[in-house]
Design an enzyme around this catalytic site. Structure first.
Site, PDB file in Angstrom:
ATOM      1  N   LYS A 127      38.580  50.498 -43.793  1.00  0.00           N
ATOM      2  CA  LYS A 127      38.841  49.358 -43.850  1.00  0.00           C
ATOM      3  C   LYS A 127      40.189  49.850 -43.494  1.00  0.00           C
ATOM      4  O   LYS A 127      40.441  50.130 -44.968  1.00  0.00           O
ATOM      5  CB  LYS A 127      38.237  48.531 -44.323  1.00  0.00           C
ATOM      6  N   ASP A 167      40.447  42.977 -36.849  1.00  0.00           N
ATOM      7  CA  ASP A 167      39.673  42.207 -37.800  1.00  0.00           C
ATOM      8  C   ASP A 167      40.359  40.700 -37.510  1.00  0.00           C
ATOM      9  O   ASP A 167      41.133  40.759 -37.316  1.00  0.00           O
ATOM     10  CB  ASP A 167      39.395  42.847 -38.879  1.00  0.00           C
TER      11      ASP A 167
HETATM   12  P1  NDP Z   1      40.130  36.262 -36.214  1.00  0.00           P
HETATM   13  O1  NDP Z   1      41.242  36.370 -36.824  1.00  0.00           O
HETATM   14  O2  NDP Z   1      40.215  35.660 -34.380  1.00  0.00           O
HETATM   15  O3  NDP Z   1      39.512  34.935 -36.419  1.00  0.00           O
HETATM   16  C1  NDP Z   1      39.679  34.551 -38.245  1.00  0.00           C
HETATM   17  C2  NDP Z   1      39.262  33.181 -38.068  1.00  0.00           C
HETATM   18  O4  NDP Z   1      38.327  32.808 -39.314  1.00  0.00           O
HETATM   19  C3  NDP Z   1      39.666  31.915 -37.868  1.00  0.00           C
HETATM   20  O5  NDP Z   1      39.791  30.542 -37.164  1.00  0.00           O
HETATM   21  C4  NDP Z   1      40.379  31.576 -39.233  1.00  0.00           C
HETATM   22  O6  NDP Z   1      41.475  30.667 -38.743  1.00  0.00           O
HETATM   23  C5  NDP Z   1      39.551  31.948 -39.921  1.00  0.00           C
HETATM   24  N1  NDP Z   1      39.601  32.089 -41.436  1.00  0.00           N
HETATM   25  C6  NDP Z   1      40.360  33.460 -41.240  1.00  0.00           C
HETATM   26  N2  NDP Z   1      40.396  33.460 -42.933  1.00  0.00           N
HETATM   27  C7  NDP Z   1      40.402  32.231 -43.192  1.00  0.00           C
HETATM   28  C8  NDP Z   1      39.873  32.124 -44.508  1.00  0.00           C
HETATM   29  N3  NDP Z   1      40.543  32.398 -46.177  1.00  0.00           N
HETATM   30  N4  NDP Z   1      39.651  30.516 -44.482  1.00  0.00           N
HETATM   31  C9  NDP Z   1      39.330  29.452 -43.991  1.00  0.00           C
HETATM   32  N5  NDP Z   1      39.429  30.518 -42.131  1.00  0.00           N
HETATM   33  C10 NDP Z   1      38.717  31.258 -42.289  1.00  0.00           C
HETATM   34  O7  NDP Z   1      39.045  36.864 -36.667  1.00  0.00           O
HETATM   35  P2  NDP Z   1      37.724  37.656 -36.189  1.00  0.00           P
HETATM   36  O8  NDP Z   1      37.289  36.443 -35.545  1.00  0.00           O
HETATM   37  O9  NDP Z   1      37.861  39.053 -35.333  1.00  0.00           O
HETATM   38  O10 NDP Z   1      37.234  37.854 -37.639  1.00  0.00           O
HETATM   39  C11 NDP Z   1      36.538  36.635 -37.894  1.00  0.00           C
HETATM   40  C12 NDP Z   1      35.103  37.230 -39.187  1.00  0.00           C
HETATM   41  O11 NDP Z   1      34.043  38.248 -38.187  1.00  0.00           O
HETATM   42  C13 NDP Z   1      35.632  37.662 -40.617  1.00  0.00           C
HETATM   43  O12 NDP Z   1      34.811  38.155 -41.383  1.00  0.00           O
HETATM   44  C14 NDP Z   1      35.866  39.162 -40.109  1.00  0.00           C
HETATM   45  O13 NDP Z   1      35.309  40.756 -40.835  1.00  0.00           O
HETATM   46  C15 NDP Z   1      34.145  39.145 -39.209  1.00  0.00           C
HETATM   47  N6  NDP Z   1      33.915  40.660 -38.109  1.00  0.00           N
HETATM   48  C16 NDP Z   1      34.889  40.543 -36.722  1.00  0.00           C
HETATM   49  C17 NDP Z   1      34.989  41.735 -35.756  1.00  0.00           C
HETATM   50  C18 NDP Z   1      35.379  41.987 -34.601  1.00  0.00           C
HETATM   51  O14 NDP Z   1      34.881  42.908 -33.924  1.00  0.00           O
HETATM   52  N7  NDP Z   1      36.549  41.477 -34.551  1.00  0.00           N
HETATM   53  C19 NDP Z   1      33.435  42.713 -35.980  1.00  0.00           C
HETATM   54  C20 NDP Z   1      32.242  42.387 -36.701  1.00  0.00           C
HETATM   55  C21 NDP Z   1      32.737  41.638 -37.979  1.00  0.00           C
HETATM   56  P3  NDP Z   1      43.061  30.404 -39.626  1.00  0.00           P
HETATM   57  O15 NDP Z   1      43.423  30.847 -38.566  1.00  0.00           O
HETATM   58  O16 NDP Z   1      43.212  29.315 -39.544  1.00  0.00           O
HETATM   59  O17 NDP Z   1      43.879  31.580 -40.589  1.00  0.00           O
HETATM   60  O1  2IT Z   2      34.300  44.921 -39.209  1.00  0.00           O
HETATM   61  C1  2IT Z   2      34.423  44.860 -38.038  1.00  0.00           C
HETATM   62  O2  2IT Z   2      33.240  45.565 -38.082  1.00  0.00           O
HETATM   63  C2  2IT Z   2      35.212  44.957 -37.264  1.00  0.00           C
HETATM   64  N1  2IT Z   2      36.236  44.358 -37.416  1.00  0.00           N
HETATM   65  C3  2IT Z   2      35.353  46.428 -36.352  1.00  0.00           C
HETATM   66  C4  2IT Z   2      35.437  47.116 -36.432  1.00  0.00           C
HETATM   67  C5  2IT Z   2      35.642  47.919 -35.588  1.00  0.00           C
HETATM   68  O3  2IT Z   2      35.628  49.444 -35.526  1.00  0.00           O
HETATM   69  O4  2IT Z   2      35.574  48.201 -34.057  1.00  0.00           O
END
Ligand code: NDP
Ligand code: 2IT
Length: 454
Positions: A127, A167
């Site tokens: 990461k 992420d």
């Molecule tokens: P994005 O940046 O697209 O969206 C994140 C969302 O979560 C936004 O709505 C954001 O609000 C909110 N958020 C982030 N930090 C906080 C916080 N501290 N408190 C409240 N709200 C918060 O990210 P993703 O959708 O990609 O990621 C969301 C989650 O999914 C994370 O935990 C990530 O690690 C996990 N994940 C993502 C993957 C991927 O493929 N993208 C794969 C597996 C897991 P704001 O805009 O106000 O910050």
């Molecule tokens: O938390 C996760 O699994 C991700 N943000 C995606 C990682 C990836 O390499 O696609």
């Protein structure tokens, strides 16, 4: 016996990693669930597998200078935590968020090792990211930041070494700028990043994969009780990549999503968030980069509840519902929230986010007997399709959407089967936390033994 061994390993890890609460939380959750495995497998203890897996193979920390639109120079800190290459090259996302520090990325890299193992694809765990805050920054500022970040990171990554992806705060725009800079520096067009655009080496369904995968996993869990998502009221947090495609797939399967959130608060739409409303949210978040509170101006029957600073509970989780898909960030469901979810009738929790539930909350979910799919298993669809993107890049072909989606569904089904089998084999049927931790661990531990690195 094994339990006192695990306690003493955890004591050492705690002493050696001060000031990193999220990392210690993640390690503790996994290691305490491994006690029955260590009872049976003395060889894991002798090879110090637990000690190894909590120590990154390598950590890179670097300076990222960049120029804002007003000509002012800024400095941020960049990181890449290369946790494990036991079963494949380092693989995992990049997070750009002001809360990023070494301990947060160590927790995420640690989780990634087990998650990637569960996908059945040959990927190690990593990461990275930065404490850079993209909020309120122009496209030009984000581009210059990404170019500066890659100007150092490029020497530590590569298609056979380490393959970053997105992420929080890193989506299509950032991956584009990072890839463009990597190519300019190295003069090589390779699959060094995943989440690329579909017309320049990306895979179909990668943007959708995490959200779709979490819903497929919920479907698998429900099927064990002869149930489906049809007509189920669903609480979704976040409004970014994972939340948006969770809502999209829930709608396709007859579910009724009623909430979304961001760091400013949440919206509750009692009429349900339909396709048209989701399209509006995608435009708000991905193009205008606006705030979720604007939803209630457009759809006045919905209500907005502002986030309470430092609150111990989030009223989003008190809304009566059938399913919950936490898809924002770590520790967003506290013990109090978990109790509210149970009291509100929720019977399925599928974690789109990484470690969204605190240890108290996990304990309550497990004790209540509801279907609780931890992030390592439930959100593995994203990295799984990243693995499929790597395969497509290597064979210089692009698979049709239907094929990628079918493989994603198959992978989520296989994860469910593996996790269920591991939980049963070690005496805790229905415990997906234990099942996911054990199934992921055994695969990596056996690779460490086979590779004889000592
Ligand atoms: P994005 O940046 O697209 O969206 C994140 C969302 O979560 C936004 O709505 C954001 O609000 C909110 N958020 C982030 N930090 C906080 C916080 N501290 N408190 C409240 N709200 C918060 O990210 P993703 O959708 O990609 O990621 C969301 C989650 O999914 C994370 O935990 C990530 O690690 C996990 N994940 C993502 C993957 C991927 O493929 N993208 C794969 C597996 C897991 P704001 O805009 O106000 O910050
Ligand atoms: O938390 C996760 O699994 C991700 N943000 C995606 C990682 C990836 O390499 O696609």
């Amino acid at each position: 016996m094994a339990s006192s061994y695990v306690d003493s390993v955890l004591d050492d890890i705690e002493a050696n990693n001060p000031g990193e609460p999220e990392f210690l939380q993640a390690v503790r959750e996994v290691y305490t669930s491994l006690v029955p495995v260590l009872e049976r497998h003395k060889e894991y203890r002798e090879a110090k597998i637990l000690e190894r897996m909590a120590e990154p193979e390598r950590v890179i920390i670097f300076r990222v200078p960049w120029l804002d639109d007003g000509g002012v120079i800024h400095l941020n800190r960049g990181y890449r935590v290369q946790m494990s290459s036991s079963i494949g090259p380092y693989k995992g996302g990049l997070r750009f968020h002001p809360t990023v520090y070494l301990g947060l990325l160590k927790f995420l890299a640690f989780e990634q090792v087990y998650k990637n193992a569960l996908t059945g694809l040959p990927m190690g765990g990593a990461k990275g990211g930065s404490n850079f805050d993209p909020k309120g920054r122009s496209d030009g500022e984000v581009r210059r930041f990404c170019q500066s970040f890659m100007t150092e990171l490029y020497r530590h990554i590569g298609q056979f070494t380490d393959i970053p992806a997105g992420d929080i705060g890193v989506g299509a725009r950032e991956i584009g700028a990072l890839f463009g800079q990597y190519k300019r520096i190295t003069n090589q067009f390779t699959g060094v990043l995943t989440g690329k655009g579909p017309n320049w080496g990306g895979s179909h369904i990668r943007p959708e994969a995490t959200g779709y995968g979490a819903v497929y996993f919920a479907q698998e869990m429900l099927a064990t009780r002869g149930d489906t998502l049809e007509g189920k009221t669903c609480l979704v947090s976040g409004s970014g990549n994972v939340a948006q495609y969770t809502v999209e797939k829930l709608l396709a399967l007859g579910g009724r999503p009623v909430t979304l959130s961001d760091s400013g608060g949440f919206i509750h739409d009692p009429d349900g968030i339909d396709e048209e409303k989701l399209g509006w949210v995608m435009q708000l978040k991905n193009e205008r980069r606006g705030r979720i509170r604007e939803y209630v101006e457009k759809y006045p029957r919905a209500v907005f509840v502002a986030a309470g600073a430092g609150a111990e509970a989030n009223p989003l989780w008190s809304i009566p519902a059938d399913c919950a898909f936490p898809s924002a960030t770590q520790n967003e469901i506290t013990g109090k929230d978990a109790a509210s979810l149970i009291a509100g009738g929720v019977t399925v929790v599928a974690e789109g986010a990484n470690m969204p539930t605190t240890p108290d909350g996990v304990h309550l979910f497990l004790a209540s007997g509801l279907l609780y799919g931890p992030g390592k298993a439930a959100n593995a669809g994203g990295v799984a399709v990243s693995g499929l993107e790597m395969s497509q890049d290597s064979e210089r072909l692009q698979w049709p959407r239907e094929r990628v989606d079918a493989e994603l569904q198959q992978i989520m089904r296989t994860i469910h089967t593996q996790v269920t089998a591991a939980a049963e084999e070690y005496g805790n049927p229905g415990n997906y936390v234990m099942g996911a931790n054990i199934a992921g661990f055994v695969k990596v531990a056996d690779a460490i033994l086979d590779e004889q690195i000592w």
